[in-house]
Each structure stands twice: as C-alpha cells, then as structure tokens.
Write a protein that holds these residues in place. Structure first.
Motif, PDB file in Angstrom:
ATOM      1  N   ARG A 461     -36.820 -29.866  41.232  1.00 28.38           N
ATOM      2  CA  ARG A 461     -36.442 -28.899  42.268  1.00 28.38           C
ATOM      3  C   ARG A 461     -37.287 -29.085  43.528  1.00 28.38           C
ATOM      4  O   ARG A 461     -36.775 -29.044  44.659  1.00 28.38           O
ATOM      5  N   ILE A 467     -30.342 -28.965  48.166  1.00 26.35           N
ATOM      6  CA  ILE A 467     -29.734 -29.060  46.845  1.00 26.35           C
ATOM      7  C   ILE A 467     -28.293 -28.571  46.891  1.00 26.35           C
ATOM      8  O   ILE A 467     -27.996 -27.510  47.423  1.00 26.35           O
ATOM      9  N   LYS A 469     -25.004 -26.804  45.620  1.00 29.24           N
ATOM     10  CA  LYS A 469     -24.927 -25.543  44.866  1.00 29.24           C
ATOM     11  C   LYS A 469     -24.678 -25.778  43.381  1.00 29.24           C
ATOM     12  O   LYS A 469     -25.212 -25.078  42.519  1.00 29.24           O
ATOM     13  N   ASP A 471     -25.575 -28.438  41.623  1.00 31.11           N
ATOM     14  CA  ASP A 471     -26.836 -28.927  41.051  1.00 31.11           C
ATOM     15  C   ASP A 471     -27.828 -27.790  40.872  1.00 31.11           C
ATOM     16  O   ASP A 471     -28.564 -27.735  39.883  1.00 31.11           O
ATOM     17  N   GLU A 472     -27.852 -26.884  41.833  1.00 31.62           N
ATOM     18  CA  GLU A 472     -28.755 -25.741  41.727  1.00 31.62           C
ATOM     19  C   GLU A 472     -28.392 -24.874  40.521  1.00 31.62           C
ATOM     20  O   GLU A 472     -29.270 -24.351  39.828  1.00 31.62           O
ATOM     21  N   CYS A 473     -27.108 -24.738  40.257  1.00 33.31           N
ATOM     22  CA  CYS A 473     -26.672 -23.950  39.096  1.00 33.31           C
ATOM     23  C   CYS A 473     -27.138 -24.600  37.797  1.00 33.31           C
ATOM     24  O   CYS A 473     -27.583 -23.906  36.868  1.00 33.31           O
ATOM     25  N   LEU A 475     -29.767 -26.556  37.449  1.00 32.57           N
ATOM     26  CA  LEU A 475     -31.215 -26.342  37.381  1.00 32.57           C
ATOM     27  C   LEU A 475     -31.536 -24.923  36.928  1.00 32.57           C
ATOM     28  O   LEU A 475     -32.442 -24.701  36.110  1.00 32.57           O
ATOM     29  N   ASN A 476     -30.810 -23.954  37.449  1.00 32.62           N
ATOM     30  CA  ASN A 476     -31.064 -22.558  37.079  1.00 32.62           C
ATOM     31  C   ASN A 476     -30.742 -22.283  35.615  1.00 32.62           C
ATOM     32  O   ASN A 476     -31.458 -21.528  34.947  1.00 32.62           O
ATOM     33  N   LYS A 495     -32.469 -16.214  36.697  1.00 34.98           N
ATOM     34  CA  LYS A 495     -31.880 -17.562  36.810  1.00 34.98           C
ATOM     35  C   LYS A 495     -30.425 -17.563  36.353  1.00 34.98           C
ATOM     36  O   LYS A 495     -29.560 -18.168  36.987  1.00 34.98           O
ATOM     37  N   ASN A 498     -28.205 -15.895  38.830  1.00 35.72           N
ATOM     38  CA  ASN A 498     -28.024 -16.747  40.010  1.00 35.72           C
ATOM     39  C   ASN A 498     -26.860 -17.714  39.812  1.00 35.72           C
ATOM     40  O   ASN A 498     -26.083 -17.978  40.736  1.00 35.72           O
ATOM     41  N   LYS A 502     -22.788 -17.776  41.835  1.00 38.11           N
ATOM     42  CA  LYS A 502     -22.232 -18.933  42.549  1.00 38.11           C
ATOM     43  C   LYS A 502     -21.018 -19.507  41.825  1.00 38.11           C
ATOM     44  O   LYS A 502     -20.650 -20.666  42.027  1.00 38.11           O
TER      45      LYS A 502
END
Length: 626
Positions: A461, A467, A469, A471-473, A475-476, A495, A498, A502
């Motif tokens: 991260r 990042i 969105k 990919d961020e999901c 990671l979360n 997390k 989050n 999205k």
C-alpha cells in the motif's frame, strides 16, 4: 424410531430393479470367503507399505472368482487413475471396475417372485451373498466417481448420479441385512458390519456438508443424511480394529478433519486428538507409508507448523516413486507451505514441477506460477516473458466436468484476462489465492505468519501511488482479514465496510463484495451480533454473477450453522466458550448491488466488543504499522 430408521430416513425403496438382470454367465464357485478376506488384508498391508504393484498383482490372480479380489483389483486401478489422471489409466480402471462389478454380480442373491410375495428373508442368504451385496455397492461408488473422468459431459454426470443412487440403495439393503439377519452361524460378521457402517457413515457425513439448496434436491430424489449419524458410524468402523475396512475409515476421518473442515471454513471443528491418535497408530504400523506420512504433513500444516509440514511432505514423496501422481499431490501441498511462509522462489520450484508434470489442472498450475512471479521482486527478463506466456496460455487450458467449466479455472481465466488488460500487472495475486483457498485458517495458527502477511500488505500500500479502486478493495479485504484474526475487530470492520462502500466501482473482481460481506457477517457473529450477521449472510446469498459462487455458498452454509449453534446454546443457557478464528470461501452469477454500508457498528465499550482478547492498542504494540 429404531436405529435402522435413524440412518435411512427416506422412504423405503425396492431393490428388485438393481438385482442382476445383466449379470454375465453363471455364478462361479470361486475361492472361499475366508481366503478372500485374508488376501485382501494382506494386499492392504502391502499397499500401505508402498508395494503398490505387489498389492495389485495379489488381487489380480483371483479377480474373476472372488468378490474381495475383484474389489481390491478395481480399487487399486481406480487409485492409480485418480492419482495420475492419465486417460490411459482412467480407461483401464473403468474397464477393470466394470469387470469387477460383473464378477460380484455373479455372487449376489437373485430376487424372484417369492421374495416379492412374502418379503425377503435375509437368513436364506449365504454369507458370500451377504458380502457380495456390500462389495457391489462399494464398487458402484468407485465406478460412479470414475465415470465423470472418462468423458466430461452432462450424460456422464447423469450416469454417475444414477450409479451413486444405485450404490446408496445397495448400502441401505445391507443395513437391513445387518439388523435383521441371524448372525450366529456366520464367521465374518465384523467385516460385513464394518463395511456397512463405513458406507452408511460416509454417505451421511458427505451429504450433510452440502448447502441446503442441494440437500433439498437430494432429499427429493430419495437421499437423506445427518452429520451425527455419519460420524457415529465411521467411528464404529474405526474402533473395530480387526475389521478389514478399518483402514478406510481412518483415511476418511483424516480427510474429513484435515481437508474438508478447513476447506469449508470449519477449522475449529477439526478433531485434533482423533487425528493424532490415528496418525500415531498408522505410522507405528506403516512407518514409511506414503499416505500416512502425507497426512502427518497436512496435520502439521493446519497447526501452522509449515516448515515441519514441508519436511513430512518431502518424506512422503521420497518414500515411493511408483506413483508420480501421488508425488504431485505432495508437491501441491509443498507449494502452499511455501506460500504461507511467503517463500516465493521456493514456491516457484513446486509450481514449475506441477506445470511440467501434472495433468490435474494445467490451467490452475499455470496461473499459480504466473501469480508467484508477480510476488517476486526483480524478475529477470526471461522470467517476465515466461509470466506473459503462462498468463496467455491459461484460457486455452480450461477443462470441463459434467459439461461445465471448473469454477477455480474460470477464476484463473478472468484474472489472466485482467493481467493482460492492465499492461501485464496484477496486485498480490498469490496472496489473493491464499485467501480464496482458505489460507487464513493456517496463518492464524502462527502470529508470525499472520504478521508477515500483514506487513507485506502495508508495504504494498505504501509503495503504490494512485491505487485503483478495485486494487484498494482487495487490499482492504486482505488487511481486514489480518486485523480480524490478529484481534483488532474495530479496524477490521472499517476495512470491510470500505470495500462495501465501493461496490459500484468494482467491475472485474466482482467476488470482492459478497466475500467481504460474509467476512463482515462472520465478524459480527464473533461479536454476538447475530441479527446483523444473519442479515448480511442473507444478502450475500442472493448475489450472483461472480466467480467461485458455490465456494462462498458452502461458507455461508457453515457460518449459518454456527449461528444456529450459538442460538441453541443461548436458549439452553450454555456458555459460548470461544470463537473460531478463521473463515474463507467463494461464490458465482449478475451482481444486483446497491450497497450503502452503515458506519462501523462495533463500539469499543459495547458488550459485543469486550469478548476480544486484544484491543487496538495491544495490536499497535505488537505491530507498529497498524
């Protein structure tokens, strides 16, 4: 309700339709049942001492005149076929099993008009006829499982289903024989009883694991099962150490506890004492037996002792060379051991072996090797080109079973397509596979493994700019799983929420939303917020249009059962002694998503949050990155 009705809850079935209309020729005199049982036991000992060919040759000699030699020869050929997955071996095993069924059919009791008029008198059957009925059902099951491998289309799938049904009826008949026959003049009741309890127990146990929507269909066509009955009957067979089939009950109990429980998100239900007891007994008897060395490695793995697991897997592979297919199974486990320890270069070695040598699923093997490359820093130019070639090959390697694609291969194909669309890039694909393949149940056993996994996520991260969105999901979701299993529920919930916030931004990895929803439901269940947990599970169950849908439905089924158990304990006043620390799974169909998640529901001072043994500050002390 008597014991017989307790095991077979469905309506009575007439077995006459199954009785030998196609049996070839006249019944052979054969060899004695006593000799057949003796040599079958001898062959089993040879097999577990890795003398596979010797065991097969021993059963070959009388395969056409002895029911137990016919069963043994068919079984050994079946095992070779499923281990190698070579079409030649599959075809040979199929032919041998058909011949075995024909031989056994010659020894079965032939039903006539008298039986239909006055009912069956099991005391009129000879002891050989009684055992032939049991062995017939066992052979049919093997043939059913092999039928799908022979020709992977819908017709084969239906044929296999009919054979399973036929075997089920045969076992049901054997259960009646066991309880209604006068056994005072029979020498080998213990072997028959063990086989019946093994078959009945296995049917009940495996069917009880299926989600409700499948079990309802099964009940409609005449199947019925409960886990309690399944375990009771399997244990009865296992405790009878003089029974011929005791070894089979050992294998089934080990497989259930070491694989099925973990892979269905029920790691806490593994009976470790029983597993240790079985392994100690079998490794004392067969110290170099490849199968039990392998199971010992698996036991070490689910306990989080991955380095020790690897040593046992290597011992299992080195103990025999006759069946390369069995070595490939060990190689698969060694790959995952390296995954959990984040030893990517080591994992590459095993992935490369599977790609080159194993035919089980070239699609998955190729994707896994390419995924590992994404985790390795500083790839050489040659390795980068190999990764591109592997990803490009993935869609072409898809297989079909029962006329349908394999869900895990469909997932790999979608990820390979995403790799190409993102300029040859995927985010932490090997760690994503650890999550989807229930790896958190292993990681949670060793805090260092979990901490290392969490640190990689945080470092990734921090290194990324802008990042995406989606990919961020991912990671979360992965970070939320780490935090939940490290005892930080408030941060884990944040997390997960989050990801759900999205949901409308996710176009390719649609599985992220329903999977996250189930993980959040599990978190609330652990906090004893059962209503919210059930609401989330219900919502996740209605979602469609994503990969690995059936896998997630198994997880939803398992979590729902845990909630029911908690509610039942609450009603009876029993204290909940603890929570299970791990869960995973997967699901498939058009996501009708309009999710507006609530703000975090867990309050640090609430009664539902106090049950966690770690606070946020505790986690921060252990891992300053949090």
């Amino acid at each position: 309700m008597d014991e017989e009705d307790d095991v077979f809850l469905d309506a009575e079935e007439d077995l006459e339709m199954e009785n030998g209309n196609d049996s070839p020729g006249k019944k052979s005199d054969g060899i004695s049942l006593t000799q057949g049982l003796y040599e079958a036991k001898k062959a089993i000992d040879m097999f577990f001492n890795n003398d596979f060919e010797g065991a097969r040759d021993l059963t070959y000699k009388y395969r056409d005149v002895s029911i137990y030699h016919a069963l043994g020869y068919g079984t050994f050929n079946y095992l070779k076929a499923v281990m190698t997955f070579e079409q030649e071996h599959v075809e040979t095993a199929s032919r041998v099993l058909s011949e075995s069924i024909a031989t056994i059919q010659n020894f079965r009791r032939k039903g006539g008009i008298g039986d239909m008029m006055k009912g069956k008198d099991y005391n009129d059957m000879t002891e050989t006829e009684v055992h032939a009925e049991l062995v017939f059902g066992e052979c049919l099951l093997l043939k059913a499982m092999l039928t799908i491998c022979e020709d992977e289309n819908l017709v084969s799938f239906m044929k296999a289903g009919l054979k399973v049904r036929q075997a089920y009826i045969s076992f049901k008949e054997c259960w009646s024989i066991l309880h209604k026959r006068d056994w005072s003049n029979d020498k080998h009741k213990e072997h028959f009883e063990g086989g019946v309890r093994l078959g009945v127990g296995t049917f009940n146990l495996l069917m009880s694991l299926l989600p409700a929507r499948i079990t309802k269909l099964m009940e409609f066509v005449g199947f019925s099962a409960t886990k309690e009955v399944g375990m009771k009957e399997l244990m009865a067979c296992y405790r009878n150490t003089s029974c011929l089939r005791q070894f089979l009950s050992s294998l089934i109990l080990l497989g259930y506890n070491l694989f099925l429980n973990t892979n269905m998100g029920k790691h806490a239900e593994c009976d470790k004492r029983l597993v240790e007891e079985i392994l100690e007994e079998k490794l004392t008897r067969y110290p170099n037996g490849a199968f039990f060395l392998f199971f010992k490695g698996r036991y070490e793995m689910i306990c989080g002792r991955c380095e020790s697991a690897s040593l046992w897997y290597v011992r299992a592979n080195e103990s025999q060379v006759s069946w390369p297919g069995f070595q490939h199974v060990g190689c698969w486990e060694l790959l995952w051991s390296a995954f959990f320890r984040t030893q990517w270069r080591e994992a590459l070695v095993y992935a490369d072996t599977l790609v080159k040598e194993s035919k089980w699923s070239p699609c998955i093997y190729s994707y896994l090797k390419a995924a590992i490359y994404s985790q390795v820093p500083d790839l050489t130019e040659e390795e980068a080109e190999d990764q591109k070639a592997l990803m490009a090959a993935v869609p072409k390697l898809k297989q079909r079973i029962g006329g349908k694609s394999i869900p895990s291969e469909k997932f790999a194909i979608k990820k390979a397509e995403k790799f190409s669309s993102q300029n040859n890039r995927l985010l932490l694909p090997a760690m994503e596979m650890i999550y989807l393949w229930h790896g958190f149940s292993i990681l949670v056993q060793d805090f260092k493994l979990m901490e290392n996994f969490h640190n990689i996520i945080l470092e990734t991260r921090n290194q990324m700019k802008n990042i995406e969105k989606e990919d961020e999901c991912l990671l979360n979701l992965l970070e939320g799983m780490c935090l939940r299993n490290m005892g930080c529920p408030l941060q884990a919930e944040e997390k997960f929420q989050n990801v759900l916030s999205k949901s409308n931004d996710i176009s390719m990895d649609k599985y992220l939303v329903p999977f996250t929803m189930v993980e959040l439901a599990t978190l609330y269940m652990e906090q004893n917020d059962l209503k919210t947990s059930k609401d989330l599970l219900s919502k996740a169950k209605t979602m469609t249009g994503y990969c690995l849908q059936s896998r997630l439905h198994f997880k939803i089924h398992a979590t729902s059962n845990k909630i029911k158990a908690i509610e039942k304990r609450a009603e009876s006043g029993t204290v909940d002694e603890g929570k299970e620390e791990f869960h995973d799974a997967s699901t498939e169909d058009d996501l009708g998503l309009d999710i507006k998640p609530d703000k975090p529901r867990l309050k640090s001072g609430s009664s539902s949050a106090h049950r966690f043994t770690r606070t946020i500050s505790d986690c921060t002390e252990v891992n300053p990155h949090i």
